[in-house]
Design an enzyme around this catalytic site. Sequence first.
Site, PDB file in Angstrom:
ATOM      1  N   HIS A  49       0.837  -1.198   0.000  1.00  0.00           N
ATOM      2  CA  HIS A  49       0.000   0.000   0.000  1.00  0.00           C
ATOM      3  C   HIS A  49       0.876   1.254   0.000  1.00  0.00           C
ATOM      4  CE1 HIS A  49      -3.684  -2.276   0.754  1.00  0.00           C
ATOM      5  NE2 HIS A  49      -2.912  -3.056   1.493  1.00  0.00           N
ATOM      6  N   ARG A  57      19.163 -10.805   6.558  1.00  0.00           N
ATOM      7  CA  ARG A  57      20.491 -10.470   6.053  1.00  0.00           C
ATOM      8  C   ARG A  57      21.288 -11.754   5.857  1.00  0.00           C
ATOM      9  NH1 ARG A  57      21.010 -10.999  11.134  1.00  0.00           N
ATOM     10  NH2 ARG A  57      22.839 -10.803  12.404  1.00  0.00           N
ATOM     11  N   THR A  82      13.168  -8.133   3.078  1.00  0.00           N
ATOM     12  CA  THR A  82      12.818  -6.830   2.519  1.00  0.00           C
ATOM     13  C   THR A  82      13.772  -6.399   1.411  1.00  0.00           C
ATOM     14  OG1 THR A  82      14.127  -5.697   4.207  1.00  0.00           O
ATOM     15  CG2 THR A  82      11.783  -6.050   4.695  1.00  0.00           C
TER      16      THR A  82
END
Length: 190
Positions: free
Chosen positions: A118, A183, A168
């Site tokens: 969004h 990571r 991400t």
Amino acid sequence: MNQKPKTEREKMLADEPYLATDAQLSKMHMEARQLLHSFNFSSPQEIQKRQEIISKLFGAIGSNCEIRPPFYCDYGCHIFAGDNLYVNYDCVILDCNTVHLGNNVLLGPKVQIYTAYHPLSPQERLSGREMAAPIKIGDNVWIGGGAIICQGISIGSNTTIGAGSVVTRDIPDNVFAAGNPCRIIKELDV
């Protein structure tokens, strides 16, 4: 020369703001929900029925694949899976854009793959418009239980994502990666 305006689905697949309440998208979503209902409430002995439902639901699926109910997705037709896919219990794939799963991909329980996102601006969010970016997962990838794969991410082949990770950023080939945010922990000898 006048160009025909894009449909909401075309906007969705182009990672442009779109309205999920569009009639075409609503119809597609309802069709997927009906298939998922049949799949999720099928008997454990109805292996052939489950395979037929997933073949109708997904854009493409390879051979020797197992998806354990309950399983949830938005449309299904934007999911393209290779051979030997294993999806454990309670996984979610929000396939508002394409999700490509390579060969030999293993998803632990409660893995969540989200192409949808969004706008950050509250005014834009209030417009009802959403966006979606494609996700690509390579061959021989294991994603541990409870991991979340965010929009627009690529995960390289021969990679393992640790349980509970939130991915991400893109993750390369041949690594073990974990954490929130996810990571690289170490490179793997493949």
